[in-house]
Design an enzyme around this catalytic site. Sequence first.
Site, PDB file in Angstrom:
ATOM      1  CD1 TRP A 133     -59.390  20.123 -20.330  1.00 21.58           C
ATOM      2  CD2 TRP A 133     -60.014  22.207 -20.895  1.00 21.58           C
ATOM      3  NE1 TRP A 133     -59.563  20.159 -21.691  1.00 21.58           N
ATOM      4  CE2 TRP A 133     -59.941  21.428 -22.066  1.00 21.58           C
ATOM      5  CE3 TRP A 133     -60.384  23.547 -21.007  1.00 21.58           C
ATOM      6  CZ2 TRP A 133     -60.234  21.937 -23.321  1.00 21.58           C
ATOM      7  CZ3 TRP A 133     -60.679  24.056 -22.250  1.00 21.58           C
ATOM      8  CH2 TRP A 133     -60.601  23.254 -23.390  1.00 21.58           C
ATOM      9  CG  ASP A 214     -65.356  25.596 -18.917  1.00 21.43           C
ATOM     10  OD1 ASP A 214     -66.273  25.259 -19.694  1.00 21.43           O
ATOM     11  OD2 ASP A 214     -64.171  25.238 -19.067  1.00 21.43           O
ATOM     12  CE  LYS A 249     -66.457  17.352 -23.306  1.00 22.72           C
ATOM     13  NZ  LYS A 249     -65.173  17.055 -23.734  1.00 22.72           N
TER      14      LYS A 249
END
Length: 401
Positions: A133, A214, A249
């Site tokens: 990311w 993560d 999300k």
Amino acid sequence: MTSLFDAIPLAPRDPILGVTEAFNADSRADKVNLGVGVYYDDQGRIPVLDSVRQAESDLAAKGLPRGYQPIDGLPAYVRAVQELVFGAGAPALLEGRIVTAQALGGTGALRLAAEFLRRFHAQATVWISNPSWENHRAIFESAGFTVEAYPYYNRDTRGLDFPAMRATLAGLPAGSIVVLHVCCHNPTGADPDTAQWAEIIETVRDRGLVPILDLAYQGFASGLEADAMPVRRFVEAGVPAFVANSFSKNFSLYGERVGALSIVAPHADAATRALSQLKRVVRANYSNPPTHGAQVIAAVLTSPVLRARWEAELAAMRVRIKDMREALVAAVEAAGSNAEFRFVLRQNGMFSYSGLSPEDVARLRDDHGIYAVDSGRICVAALNSSNVARVGAAVAARLNA
Ligand code: LMR
């Protein structure tokens, strides 16, 4: 003063959120934003989940006061996060070895981890996956760390390069900080399998590495429990760890910035000291976190009715993304692509690492109003039954170019 401002150069656009800025400035009616990782429904809207709507209306009816929260966040939220991520009744929770602070989304959680580690483990190098990311590097560099990358992706197999990843991790100096994506690897969608996780955990433990796990997409790969499996295996293996999780999300609550940082310590006393220091990091940054998103999530996770509704809504999002993967592959093939594209079906989560070059990405944007990240990452969760044929045809044209 003039010289101060004269010396400020113009910064480049953010590689991901900058795509949204460019998209917003585009006046074409049929534009499609496959850049940022946001789930849209089949009508192209960011959903407001029913479970969330119900929790919000219950909360509004209560008219709760908006005093300051504790520095480490709403206690009911913190407990709910711990049970969701580590499993209710996990021995490490009962032993008081896990402490958690509410954070400003997954990014905020990573930033807390970075600042905390900078205070107590400043000499270490941070290792992120190649690719990762885009913001991982920025977060740890801006906290003052040197950031390096371990091999992760094999462009030929379009999957995980596990031997290279493992060999690099096994050669790192003790104490190195390693950032691992728990599921739905961003940007590639390629995740280790269960046996590979076991080897990663063994390597991290034997080398004395410091894992930062993560977990931004819990529930988007296989399910809430299965997606948290690597975190739980780390804890069972007795490896101290930092876990950053996000509800952006899986609750479709992007703008509420709800996440958390948990620290799994070797014993309860170390956990208490770690939390006391984590609170100092929070206090010096933003004092204490906001209330609304945490109240909503705590309400949903602790009400059996709302929880069941949320799990069903999350499952529906997961299934729709998989359907869109199928639809995209079908559309690319129907448009007569010469290139193999079925690897998209093997990827997990919101993203597909499409193999498109920066030039392809520019042409999709300029010729078709289709926006993607320069790396070729596309957000499959932004496809729908109205745009997937057009996107598939445009992608096929670039693959054939
Ligand atoms: C993404 O990768 O697109 C998301 O995680 C949003 C972000 O903050 O970059």
